[in-house]
Design a protein around this motif. Sequence first.
Motif, mmCIF file in Angstrom:
data_model
loop_
_atom_site.group_PDB
_atom_site.id
_atom_site.type_symbol
_atom_site.label_atom_id
_atom_site.label_comp_id
_atom_site.label_asym_id
_atom_site.label_seq_id
_atom_site.Cartn_x
_atom_site.Cartn_y
_atom_site.Cartn_z
ATOM 1 N N TRP A 127 0.874 -1.221 0.089
ATOM 2 C CA TRP A 127 0.233 0.070 -0.109
ATOM 3 C C TRP A 127 0.829 1.189 0.006
ATOM 4 O O TRP A 127 1.824 1.301 0.366
ATOM 5 C CB TRP A 127 -1.133 0.147 1.244
ATOM 6 C CG TRP A 127 -1.512 -1.361 1.409
ATOM 7 C CD1 TRP A 127 -1.279 -1.978 2.371
ATOM 8 C CD2 TRP A 127 -2.844 -1.854 0.822
ATOM 9 N NE1 TRP A 127 -2.334 -3.131 2.607
ATOM 10 C CE2 TRP A 127 -2.925 -3.017 1.395
ATOM 11 C CE3 TRP A 127 -3.460 -1.198 -0.205
ATOM 12 C CZ2 TRP A 127 -4.063 -3.823 0.950
ATOM 13 C CZ3 TRP A 127 -4.392 -2.053 -0.818
ATOM 14 C CH2 TRP A 127 -5.003 -3.246 -0.131
ATOM 15 N N THR A 128 0.186 2.344 -0.446
ATOM 16 C CA THR A 128 0.792 3.753 -0.055
ATOM 17 C C THR A 128 0.782 3.763 1.443
ATOM 18 O O THR A 128 0.346 2.939 2.272
ATOM 19 C CB THR A 128 -0.022 4.739 -0.785
ATOM 20 O OG1 THR A 128 -1.209 4.539 -0.261
ATOM 21 C CG2 THR A 128 0.200 4.882 -2.316
ATOM 22 N N VAL A 129 1.651 4.891 1.754
ATOM 23 C CA VAL A 129 1.749 5.188 3.264
ATOM 24 C C VAL A 129 0.570 5.339 4.043
ATOM 25 O O VAL A 129 0.117 4.678 5.116
ATOM 26 C CB VAL A 129 2.781 6.254 3.355
ATOM 27 C CG1 VAL A 129 2.990 6.799 4.950
ATOM 28 C CG2 VAL A 129 4.206 6.114 3.030
ATOM 29 N N ASP A 130 -0.508 6.211 3.328
ATOM 30 C CA ASP A 130 -1.540 6.497 4.160
ATOM 31 C C ASP A 130 -2.624 5.282 4.342
ATOM 32 O O ASP A 130 -3.104 5.085 5.265
ATOM 33 C CB ASP A 130 -2.464 7.886 3.587
ATOM 34 C CG ASP A 130 -2.690 7.509 2.156
ATOM 35 O OD1 ASP A 130 -2.003 6.744 1.496
ATOM 36 O OD2 ASP A 130 -3.582 8.189 1.406
ATOM 37 N N ARG A 131 -2.623 4.633 3.070
ATOM 38 C CA ARG A 131 -3.544 3.426 3.374
ATOM 39 C C ARG A 131 -2.859 2.140 4.168
ATOM 40 O O ARG A 131 -3.490 1.573 4.855
ATOM 41 C CB ARG A 131 -3.740 2.738 1.818
ATOM 42 C CG ARG A 131 -4.554 1.477 1.790
ATOM 43 C CD ARG A 131 -5.815 1.342 2.210
ATOM 44 N NE ARG A 131 -6.416 0.414 2.187
ATOM 45 C CZ ARG A 131 -6.943 -0.404 1.259
ATOM 46 N NH1 ARG A 131 -7.332 0.417 0.119
ATOM 47 N NH2 ARG A 131 -7.716 -1.576 1.492
#
Length: 814
Positions: free
Chosen positions: A432-436
């Motif tokens: 995932w991306t950092v936020d997800r």
Amino acid sequence: MHQQAEDSGPGGYAAARLRLLNEKARSGPPRRSALAGLTDEWLAGLFAAGAPGARGVSLVAVGGYGRAELSPRSDLDLLLLHDGSDPGTVSKLADRLWYPVWDLGLALDHSVRTLAEARRTAGEDLKVQLGLLDARHVAGDLGLTTALRTTVLADWRNQAPKRLPALRELCEERAARQGELQYLLEPDLKEARGGLRDATALRAVAASWLADAPREGLAEARSRLLDVRDALHLTTGRATDRLALQEQDQVAAELGLLDADALLRQVYEAARVIAYAGDVTWREVGRVLRSRSVRPRLRAMLSGGKGLGGGKPAPERSPLAEGVVEQDGEVVLARAARPDRDPVLPLRAAAAAAQAGLPLNLHAVRRMAAGARALPSPWPAEARQQLLTLLGSGRPTVDVWEALEAEGLISLLLPDWDRVRCRPQRNAVHLWTVDRHLIETAVRASAFTRRVSRPDLLLIAALLHDIGKGWPGDHSVAGEVIARDVAARIGFDADDVTVIATLVRHHLLLVETATRRDLDDPATVRSVAEAVGTPGTLELLHALTEADALATGPAAWSSWRASLVADLVKRVAAVLAGQAPSAPEEAAPTAQHERLALEAVATGAPVLSLRAQTEPPAEPSGDPEPLGVELLIAVPDQAGVLPAVAGVLAMHRLTVRTAELRSLDLPDGVDGSVLLLDWRVAAEYGSLPQAARLRADLVRALDGSLDIAGRLAERDAAYPRRRGVVAPPPRVTVAPAASRHATVIEVRAQDAPGLLFRIGRALEDTAVRVRSAHVSTLGANAVDVFYVTQEQGVPLPGEEAVAVAGKLEEALRV
């Protein structure tokens, strides 16, 4: 320029096309539109020359060309439409059109059909029908093209109740096959979920008049993906939609962006807008189709009669929380709700939606965003509790969080979130991306709230543990500072803020220590205890470690890692309870050890045994979970044992997890010295080689008759070379004060078959003794730690340790 292209035939069109594509001042939508216009004029000229004065035939652009969205290497999607009165003339015209296109090397998707044939084909093939929805007249009989557009659009609207579910299924199948554009490191801009195909599908839904997609930001997101595809075509010279790693820097430069990360972030943001619009749209399609499937009279009966004034029955509304109700399977605002006077309303609505497992209604979220104002600092207690309820709701949290984020509410609540939003993680381990990833960690942590005494601190730490990745430097150090500020703003007291900050600062401590350090060394356990501080923090850190790893991806957690972390936690808990860690005592050899040692002395050759290790199953009825295989080797003491064993295991595709080496004292009356190697290994492809084969190869490796380096090189050469990202050079460091009994050398390198063999051979050349090795692989990165001593069994002096590390790094760089 257009007139020149038309007069000079294909060569003139090619030259004009090339000039247009090289115009740096004109890019994006203007260039795509100009390229479509230029192509229209050229094809219209070919049409006029091939069928002067012809009636009952027209040239129609469909698909992306029909939308006047031509990328540099786009296909030309063309339909030669005719009334069936003169097939011979149409056939000749087709040749006059298609061959010049092929001669220029342009990709062509073409068909020749009557109006009835086009309509029938569209009815049978959903993809054909979607392409015809964007039909645009290029040349010939305009009335014929208009009749096609009118007929196809009418059919689409009439067939929408049947066609739209099929279109949704097509989109879901493609998403399952291609993945989500907003998380992929090498995304397909067209086929992945949230890509250009989905944007086209949303246009088709809007054309059905059954439902419409959220318009805000959708056109810009679609245009951004098209801009990236244009740049990809120009930099590669190929008709590709896959944004490969090795091409991202060039594409970023073509678009005037700082680097590949900035490019991916823009792609992810665009994909997120399209994907969210798709979620909302398909939910609305489902609601409309469900309502149409119930006859009006039956619907009135089920609703208890007509509404006020004998009109349409009022939708049923069920209260969920103050100012929040459920209606038609969605969470909406109550009529009396006042977002401008109730700053906690967004969190209350989100928590209610997540707890109920329902989506937040788009218009409700937009209404809250329009009237939202920042919460006071510190937050009121209700706001903090609603955030914790949202984070603790499990899987439904993801969709609700995305709905808030789509309208800017998360950035209002947590301004630091913008730094990690859509931020890519260039590590194959991360899904995932950092936020997800942060939200996924909170979802995983919600399952562990019953095993910790402070679940609120666990959930907040899960949400914030990687928040520092938006800042330069060590993300754990930066994250600690941010976490302190955020936790205080949310309303936690000073002691709780300190615990949250400690969890963020040390969220990698347990797994890195357990997999890379000697847990029998008192210094290892004591250093972790000093960092953690209290039993309560240790309990929380253990849960956070597992949640973080599970939210990272399958390569980040395993039964083996879990067992090592649990062992470390047990030892640290004992120290925090007041028990001093004892110095490691070499365990007395077991009967099996002595048997192997005596056999090795008697035969003058290595002997070994393989034994699978398991742990009890998670469920009483389940099967034991594999932890790996214990490999015991006894070999007469000699030089080169470590590289020989590592090389043979690499040849047999066995992955080494830990390795311990020690000398055995033989019984009185038995001459000689024996080395015992106690290793944990795992089969790369699931099957173990026979012990006899391992032993035979080990004998040959030790006597020099087996060329391990050559065999590994041959195997490596047998695999095709693929272009990819150039790996950073290996780095070898000495860990200061990591152990009182040995010097700890850490190797970070690109994982590859035979890496441990190369390290072992280099250490052998430095004449140090390897006491134990702890091997850890995350994706393409290997982090291997070696406890080494002098021949006398004492740590290396400082200068010598640095020199050994330098020689090892130099050997690995070759």
